[in-house]
Design a protein around this motif. Structure first.
Motif, PDB file in Angstrom:
ATOM      1  N   LEU A  77      32.910  34.056  53.697  1.00  0.00           N
ATOM      2  CA  LEU A  77      32.314  33.612  54.960  1.00  0.00           C
ATOM      3  C   LEU A  77      32.802  34.457  56.131  1.00  0.00           C
ATOM      4  O   LEU A  77      32.043  34.737  57.069  1.00  0.00           O
ATOM      5  CB  LEU A  77      32.650  32.138  55.210  1.00  0.00           C
ATOM      6  N   ALA A  78      34.050  34.875  56.073  1.00  0.00           N
ATOM      7  CA  ALA A  78      34.636  35.623  57.180  1.00  0.00           C
ATOM      8  C   ALA A  78      34.188  37.080  57.204  1.00  0.00           C
ATOM      9  O   ALA A  78      34.019  37.662  58.287  1.00  0.00           O
ATOM     10  CB  ALA A  78      36.160  35.558  57.100  1.00  0.00           C
ATOM     11  N   LEU A  79      33.999  37.675  56.036  1.00  0.00           N
ATOM     12  CA  LEU A  79      33.855  39.125  55.965  1.00  0.00           C
ATOM     13  C   LEU A  79      32.423  39.609  55.758  1.00  0.00           C
ATOM     14  O   LEU A  79      32.167  40.812  55.879  1.00  0.00           O
ATOM     15  CB  LEU A  79      34.740  39.668  54.830  1.00  0.00           C
ATOM     16  N   LEU A  80      31.498  38.702  55.448  1.00  0.00           N
ATOM     17  CA  LEU A  80      30.128  39.119  55.177  1.00  0.00           C
ATOM     18  C   LEU A  80      29.190  38.799  56.334  1.00  0.00           C
ATOM     19  O   LEU A  80      29.320  37.759  56.989  1.00  0.00           O
ATOM     20  CB  LEU A  80      29.593  38.429  53.919  1.00  0.00           C
ATOM     21  N   GLU A  81      28.245  39.681  56.551  1.00  0.00           N
ATOM     22  CA  GLU A  81      27.095  39.409  57.406  1.00  0.00           C
ATOM     23  C   GLU A  81      25.900  39.118  56.499  1.00  0.00           C
ATOM     24  O   GLU A  81      25.846  39.604  55.355  1.00  0.00           O
ATOM     25  CB  GLU A  81      26.772  40.613  58.294  1.00  0.00           C
ATOM     26  N   PRO A  82      24.938  38.323  56.966  1.00  0.00           N
ATOM     27  CA  PRO A  82      23.756  38.066  56.143  1.00  0.00           C
ATOM     28  C   PRO A  82      23.104  39.364  55.679  1.00  0.00           C
ATOM     29  O   PRO A  82      22.902  40.288  56.468  1.00  0.00           O
ATOM     30  CB  PRO A  82      22.841  37.276  57.089  1.00  0.00           C
ATOM     31  N   GLY A  83      22.812  39.432  54.397  1.00  0.00           N
ATOM     32  CA  GLY A  83      22.192  40.617  53.818  1.00  0.00           C
ATOM     33  C   GLY A  83      23.168  41.601  53.213  1.00  0.00           C
ATOM     34  O   GLY A  83      22.746  42.506  52.470  1.00  0.00           O
ATOM     35  N   ASP A  84      24.456  41.456  53.500  1.00  0.00           N
ATOM     36  CA  ASP A  84      25.442  42.345  52.886  1.00  0.00           C
ATOM     37  C   ASP A  84      25.463  42.151  51.373  1.00  0.00           C
ATOM     38  O   ASP A  84      25.343  41.022  50.880  1.00  0.00           O
ATOM     39  CB  ASP A  84      26.850  42.054  53.428  1.00  0.00           C
ATOM     40  N   GLU A  85      25.638  43.241  50.645  1.00  0.00           N
ATOM     41  CA  GLU A  85      25.725  43.166  49.198  1.00  0.00           C
ATOM     42  C   GLU A  85      27.174  43.045  48.746  1.00  0.00           C
ATOM     43  O   GLU A  85      28.077  43.692  49.302  1.00  0.00           O
ATOM     44  CB  GLU A  85      25.085  44.403  48.561  1.00  0.00           C
ATOM     45  N   VAL A  86      27.370  42.205  47.731  1.00  0.00           N
ATOM     46  CA  VAL A  86      28.692  41.988  47.144  1.00  0.00           C
ATOM     47  C   VAL A  86      28.591  42.281  45.657  1.00  0.00           C
ATOM     48  O   VAL A  86      27.762  41.690  44.953  1.00  0.00           O
ATOM     49  CB  VAL A  86      29.166  40.539  47.343  1.00  0.00           C
ATOM     50  N   ILE A  87      29.423  43.187  45.179  1.00  0.00           N
ATOM     51  CA  ILE A  87      29.457  43.501  43.749  1.00  0.00           C
ATOM     52  C   ILE A  87      30.510  42.633  43.088  1.00  0.00           C
ATOM     53  O   ILE A  87      31.662  42.577  43.532  1.00  0.00           O
ATOM     54  CB  ILE A  87      29.755  44.986  43.517  1.00  0.00           C
ATOM     55  N   ALA A  88      30.111  41.933  42.034  1.00  0.00           N
ATOM     56  CA  ALA A  88      31.032  41.110  41.248  1.00  0.00           C
ATOM     57  C   ALA A  88      30.784  41.398  39.778  1.00  0.00           C
ATOM     58  O   ALA A  88      29.669  41.704  39.367  1.00  0.00           O
ATOM     59  CB  ALA A  88      30.822  39.621  41.545  1.00  0.00           C
ATOM     60  N   PHE A  89      31.849  41.302  38.995  1.00  0.00           N
ATOM     61  CA  PHE A  89      31.730  41.541  37.558  1.00  0.00           C
ATOM     62  C   PHE A  89      31.241  40.273  36.872  1.00  0.00           C
ATOM     63  O   PHE A  89      31.867  39.223  36.987  1.00  0.00           O
ATOM     64  CB  PHE A  89      33.077  41.950  36.967  1.00  0.00           C
TER      65      PHE A  89
END
Length: 399
Positions: A112-124
């Motif tokens: 919640l703190a580090l993302l802006e809407p639309g940012d992509e997050v890579i997770a395994f």
């Protein structure tokens, strides 16, 4: 009486998330009287001295009212000392440590703190189910990179990361890597070489990294846990997440933490303060004492869990499962295809009636459900007698 609105009540970000599989399968275990090897919680309490420390804090009135927002100083100091002693990572307890309501809140607050809407997050993938929900809550877009099963020359099977696939997944919209090692549910522990490559990629593409390290003290065989923050260029861009629940077997206390640079911790604290604000006051003092336990506790804890891993893994293999022997966490992933099965959901929903045991279908941890369809997870953080009985019941599957 006014009519309820016809609009959906659950917002679009959470529309794909209903009751968790853990709640569903635990309820099924209770209803059928089955052995619950699904949800990852121990069936015995942790060290008596740690429990008594919590009782003492309650009686002394420490933490019965709101503790400080960042966490009680004793715990923040103990967390910093733990990171220094175990990994050589120096953190200021006042500006670089934040206590949270377990690792789940730490993950949510970080996203919640580090993302802006639309940012992509890579997770395994497969990944712990709260990752997907946390990314959705933050308005981010999850981009899974799949860990796939491989067989080593010695015949052992494990899930491994494809570094080329990881590099290819990074785009100009990628903001953050969400890393879990030791990895739940596969039991994989990322190697030094894999972590070095991830660090180089993060620095090259200027990415933030959130690392979920709650199983840091449950690493077996020749594997070792290496925090990503120890690699060049990573301390200033990494939010490291730890937890007391898995290490000290008090999962209900919900005491976790974040360490990182002052800027990153301040950002996470800004989100966290509007989630729980504070939590687990008296338990924070107890966890501070737990983190100061001698190395003999951590060594004994790991050895005990290693014996339980071997006990359950052997029983699962004898019952006919394909077994991925984990080198971290307290979960064993199995392949049900040798049993003539291919649908993990159907298998797990029928298993309580067939054998009196509850497990979790790994497909719930995938975006690409077909990748996880034949895999099922069992927890071995139970008493040996329970694991022996579960193994005995599972042997009936081959009959």
């Amino acid at each position: 009486m006014a009519r309820m609105t016809s609009r959906p009540l659950l917002n679009r970000r959470l529309a794909e998330f209903g009751t968790t599989i853990f709640a569903e399968m635990s309820a099924l275990a209770a209803r059928t009287g089955s052995i619950n090897l699904g949800q990852g919680f121990p069936d015995t309490d942790g060290p008596e001295e740690v429990r008594e420390a919590a009782v003492r804090a309650l009686r002394d009135g420490r933490g019965n009212q709101y503790p400080p927002g960042p966490g009680v100083p004793e715990l923040r100091t103990a967390i910093a000392a733990h990171q220094q002693r175990r990994y050589g990572l120096a953190y200021d307890p006042d500006t670089e440590v934040l206590v949270t309501a377990g690792a789940t809140e730490a993950i949510a607050a970080s996203l919640l703190a580090l993302l802006e809407p639309g940012d992509e997050v890579i997770a395994f993938e497969p990944y712990y189910d709260s990752y997907a929900a946390g990314i959705a809550l933050a308005g981010g877009r999850r981009v899974p990179v799949t860990l796939r099963p491989h067989t080593a020359p010695d015949g052992t099977a494990a899930f491994r990361l494809d570094l080329d696939e990881l590099r290819a997944a990074v785009t100009d919209r990628t903001r953050l890597l969400l890393i879990n090692t030791p990895h739940n549910p596969t039991g994989t522990v990322l190697t030094r070489g894999e972590l070095a490559a991830i660090a180089e990629l993060a620095v090259e593409r200027d990415l933030l990294v959130v690392t979920d390290e709650v199983y840091e003290h449950l690493v077996f065989d020749d594997a070792e846990h290496l925090p990503l923050a120890t690699f060049p260029g990573m301390r200033e861009r990494t939010v490291s997440i730890g937890s007391s629940g898995k290490t000290f077997s008090f999962t209900g206390w919900k005491v976790g933490w974040v360490t990182g640079s002052p800027e990153l911790v301040a950002a996470v604290r800004s989100a966290k303060q509007f989630l729980t604000y504070v939590s687990a006051g008296p338990f924070q003092y107890a966890v501070a004492e737990a983190l100061s336990l001698p190395d003999s506790y951590f060594d004994g804890f790991r050895a005990d869990m290693l014996a339980r891993r071997d006990l359950l893994a052997a029983g699962l293999a004898e019952a006919g499962f394909g077994v991925f022997r984990p080198v971290g966490t307290y979960f064993v992933t199995t392949d049900i295809r040798p049993l003539g099965e291919k649908d993990g959901f159907a298998f797990c929903r029928a298993l309580p009636e067939r054998a009196g045991v509850v497990a979790i279908p790994n497909a719930v941890f995938y975006d690409h459900r077909e990748e996880g369809a034949p895999f099922v997870r069992f927890a071995f953080c139970k008493q040996p007698s329970v694991l022996e009985e579960a193994a005995r019941r599972l042997k009936t599957l081959g009959g």
